[in-house]
Design a protein around this motif. Structure first.
Motif, PDB file in Angstrom:
ATOM      1  N   THR A 185       0.836  -1.192   0.000  1.00  0.00           N
ATOM      2  CA  THR A 185       0.000   0.000   0.000  1.00  0.00           C
ATOM      3  C   THR A 185       0.871   1.242   0.000  1.00  0.00           C
ATOM      4  N   ARG A 186       0.248   2.374  -0.255  1.00  0.00           N
ATOM      5  CA  ARG A 186       0.975   3.639  -0.253  1.00  0.00           C
ATOM      6  C   ARG A 186       1.205   4.126   1.161  1.00  0.00           C
ATOM      7  N   ALA A 187       2.225   4.941   1.329  1.00  0.00           N
ATOM      8  CA  ALA A 187       2.552   5.480   2.648  1.00  0.00           C
ATOM      9  C   ALA A 187       1.395   6.304   3.205  1.00  0.00           C
ATOM     10  N   SER A 188       0.681   6.994   2.337  1.00  0.00           N
ATOM     11  CA  SER A 188      -0.437   7.827   2.792  1.00  0.00           C
ATOM     12  C   SER A 188      -1.572   6.965   3.355  1.00  0.00           C
ATOM     13  N   THR A 189      -1.811   5.795   2.738  1.00  0.00           N
ATOM     14  CA  THR A 189      -2.837   4.880   3.236  1.00  0.00           C
ATOM     15  C   THR A 189      -2.442   4.329   4.595  1.00  0.00           C
ATOM     16  N   LEU A 190      -1.173   3.984   4.739  1.00  0.00           N
ATOM     17  CA  LEU A 190      -0.650   3.484   6.007  1.00  0.00           C
ATOM     18  C   LEU A 190      -0.850   4.527   7.110  1.00  0.00           C
ATOM     19  N   LYS A 191      -0.558   5.778   6.778  1.00  0.00           N
ATOM     20  CA  LYS A 191      -0.668   6.858   7.759  1.00  0.00           C
ATOM     21  C   LYS A 191      -2.128   7.111   8.145  1.00  0.00           C
ATOM     22  N   ARG A 192      -3.020   7.127   7.165  1.00  0.00           N
ATOM     23  CA  ARG A 192      -4.432   7.382   7.453  1.00  0.00           C
ATOM     24  C   ARG A 192      -5.032   6.284   8.330  1.00  0.00           C
ATOM     25  N   ARG A 230       0.357  -4.601  16.832  1.00  0.00           N
ATOM     26  CA  ARG A 230       1.547  -3.893  17.331  1.00  0.00           C
ATOM     27  C   ARG A 230       2.825  -4.612  16.913  1.00  0.00           C
ATOM     28  N   GLN A 231       2.851  -5.935  17.062  1.00  0.00           N
ATOM     29  CA  GLN A 231       4.050  -6.693  16.710  1.00  0.00           C
ATOM     30  C   GLN A 231       4.327  -6.643  15.208  1.00  0.00           C
ATOM     31  N   THR A 232       3.284  -6.592  14.400  1.00  0.00           N
ATOM     32  CA  THR A 232       3.464  -6.515  12.950  1.00  0.00           C
ATOM     33  C   THR A 232       4.090  -5.188  12.552  1.00  0.00           C
ATOM     34  N   TYR A 233       3.617  -4.103  13.147  1.00  0.00           N
ATOM     35  CA  TYR A 233       4.248  -2.798  12.903  1.00  0.00           C
ATOM     36  C   TYR A 233       5.736  -2.845  13.250  1.00  0.00           C
ATOM     37  N   VAL A 234       6.037  -3.408  14.409  1.00  0.00           N
ATOM     38  CA  VAL A 234       7.438  -3.462  14.870  1.00  0.00           C
ATOM     39  C   VAL A 234       8.282  -4.315  13.941  1.00  0.00           C
ATOM     40  N   ASN A 235       7.784  -5.498  13.576  1.00  0.00           N
ATOM     41  CA  ASN A 235       8.552  -6.422  12.735  1.00  0.00           C
ATOM     42  C   ASN A 235       8.879  -5.823  11.375  1.00  0.00           C
ATOM     43  N   LEU A 236       7.978  -5.004  10.839  1.00  0.00           N
ATOM     44  CA  LEU A 236       8.191  -4.424   9.513  1.00  0.00           C
ATOM     45  C   LEU A 236       8.884  -3.071   9.566  1.00  0.00           C
ATOM     46  N   GLY A 237       9.164  -2.580  10.771  1.00  0.00           N
ATOM     47  CA  GLY A 237       9.886  -1.321  10.912  1.00  0.00           C
ATOM     48  C   GLY A 237       9.060  -0.088  10.628  1.00  0.00           C
ATOM     49  N   HIS A 238       7.736  -0.200  10.674  1.00  0.00           N
ATOM     50  CA  HIS A 238       6.874   0.967  10.446  1.00  0.00           C
ATOM     51  C   HIS A 238       6.739   1.796  11.722  1.00  0.00           C
TER      52      HIS A 238
END
Length: 538
Positions: A185-192, A230-238
């Motif tokens: 996905t796009r960074a903007s979608t991730l942020k929203r 939460r763990q998925t965000y951490v694992n992917l470095g987001h």
């Protein structure tokens, strides 16, 4: 506006592009049962307390046995059990069922299959268990699966503005956030998606960590999905949503607050039975470990603890907004546990039963408190259109907490739920000694000065007993409560007739079951106050 949004989705559904791959499959913390997987492989679906024999056919080609069954089937949470049998046969069976759903329901956008909460749960399940479904899948199925997943995410995004607040909207936001990190996905979608999730923490999680619904189990349901996210965000470095870590940390103390001595959660405002392994799978990630709070001031609950005894009391009014559709009329009700057992409980809410039983469980009679003239302290709308929401709630609950010099901890409470209809204020006092061996209770019904009633005022104090506890009538004023391991408590109410009557327990893990309750009946023309005691005997 919702119909217009749905129409636009239907008209332009074919414009949805299928992502080429999934980036990650988030973990599912819910328990796995190999027996359920074996049953599914043999064409038997055991969901929501009902069984469906398919004889190898797709379950989606049958008339489903109940609405709760259909909800469980279409939400695909059962996919997690297929992980127990890591074979090609298990993956092929899971893939065939998903393929059947794609053929029958993917293009229809109607019925239970496309209810918002069911769709959100399905998105989470498909993302989390995609390795099982996609193992050795051919390119055609892979593309159909990915395209449907992308469209369901789009559907949730479009339906978000029309979703009632509460657990349903929170789960929708979790599903969208999970999809934003698990799919390209796009960074903007991730942020929203992260910002939208933050807003739900602000609007739904109270400062004390409780949920706005005042349902103790909702916090557990949310944490089961928030922790893998939460763990998925951490694992992917987001970058994590700003409120994710602090929100989770705030929720843990509330979860511990509602935990009884037997490990289960208290049964207030729609809570039902909790699997011990699910609760433990969440608590092992608790980094805020400490003693439970004495009170949740925003959630409006109080807790008394002494020795190995715990009392939890509902000291609040019904929640507002959409949560009024599931709120219970249990103001001033309490539960008591000791050792490894719950002794006094509320009847709880059924997991899989029909709508009629769900509504019965919401009444004051299903709670361990006093009911006046068989009328709930908060009244419900008779209209299904309004979801039988609370329309005449208890408006004011007062709370006073005091510790005595001899170590007793107590609370003094009152609610005005009967003031307008009957001119009566209910006052309740609960105290627990430091050793946790004596509970003292006092219930008083104060008739407003100058108020005249056209009908006699009759009250019943009910104490619902957990089905595992045996009752024995000691004499006309007392009853012995005995747990399976021999621990016993004597309930007594001097000067009052104490009755053992049949009861129903809605929140048993195996479904609705019979139980017993203790009742004290009194006529306000003769007495307006009763005192009762619980003392440990063995």
């Amino acid at each position: 506006m919702r119909r217009v949004a749905l129409l636009r989705l239907k008209l332009f559904r074919h414009s949805t592009k299928a992502p080429e791959r999934l980036i990650v499959a988030p973990t599912d913390l819910r328990s796995i049962d190999p027996h359920v997987a074996d049953e599914i492989l043999n064409g038997r679906f055991l969901l929501a307390g009902r069984m469906l024999e398919t004889n190898g056919k797709s379950p989606f080609t049958f008339t489903l046995p109940s609405r709760p069954f259909a909800t469980r089937l279409h939400s695909f949470g059962w996919l997690r059990h297929m992980r127990a049998n890591k074979t090609e046969r298990s993956s092929a069976a899971a893939r065939a069922i998903v393929d059947s759903w794609l053929s029958i329901h993917a293009g229809r956008m109607e019925g239970i299959a496309w209810e918002i909460d069911v769709t959100a749960q399905r998105v989470i399940a498909w993302l989390s268990h995609s390795p099982v479904v996609l193992q050795n899948a051919d390119r055609g199925f892979y593309r159909r699966f990915m395209k449907s997943l992308a469209f369901q995410v789009r559907f949730l995004h479009r339906m978000a503005p029309f979703t009632l607040g509460g657990l349903e909207l929170f789960r929708l936001r979790i599903a969208l956030a999970m999809a934003s990190v698990a799919m390209p996905t796009r960074a903007s979608t991730l942020k929203r998606a992260a910002q939208a999730l933050d807003r739900e923490f602000d609007s739904q999680i109270l400062p004390d960590g409780g949920h706005i619904s005042r349902n103790p189990r909702v916090g557990l349901e949310l944490l089961l999905d928030l922790l893998p996210l939460r763990q998925t965000y951490v694992n992917l470095g987001h970058d994590l949503p700003q409120k994710l870590i602090s929100g989770i940390d705030r929720m843990y103390p509330a979860l511990r607050f509602f935990r009884h001595q037997d490990g289960d959660l208290a049964l207030f405002n729609g809570a039902t039975s909790t699997l011990a392994n699910e609760l433990m799978s969440v608590l092992r990630y608790d980094e805020t470990a400490g003693q439970p709070f004495k009170a949740l001031p925003q959630s409006r609950y109080q807790r008394l603890a002494g020795g190995k005894t715990v009392i939890i009391a509902d000291t609040g009014t019904p929640p507002s907004g959409g949560a009024r559709r599931t709120a219970h009329a249990g103001s001033l009700s309490f539960e008591m546990s000791s050792g490894r057992h719950r002794f006094i409980v509320n009847s709880g809410s059924p997991k899989f039963a029909g709508y009629r039983y769900v509504q019965m469980a919401r009444t004051t009679a299903a709670h361990s408190t006093v009911i006046l003239n068989d009328t709930s302290s908060s009244r419900f709308s008779p209209s299904p259109f309004l979801g039988h929401a609370v329309t005449e709630p208890v408006k004011t609950v007062t709370v006073e907490r005091a510790e005595t010099e001899d170590g007793r901890d107590g609370i003094k409470l009152s609610h005005d739920g009967y003031l307008r209809v009957f001119g009566v204020l209910h006052e309740r006092e609960l105290t627990l000694n430091a050793a946790g061996s004596i509970v003292t209770g006092r219930d008083r019904l104060v008739v407003r000065e100058g108020y005249e009633s056209d009908e006699p005022l009759k009250a019943v104090a009910r104490f619902h007993i957990h089905p595992s506890i045996a009752l024995h009538q000691s004499d006309g004023e007392s009853v012995m409560l005995t747990a399976p391991d021999g621990e016993s408590w004597l309930f007594s109410a001097p000067g009052n007739e104490v009755l053992i009557t049949e009861d129903i327990f809605f929140a048993d893990s195996s479904g609705i079951c019979g139980s017993d309750q203790i009742e004290i009946d009194f006529d306000l023309a003769e007495k307006t106050e009763i005192r009762w005691f619980l003392s440990r005997r063995g």
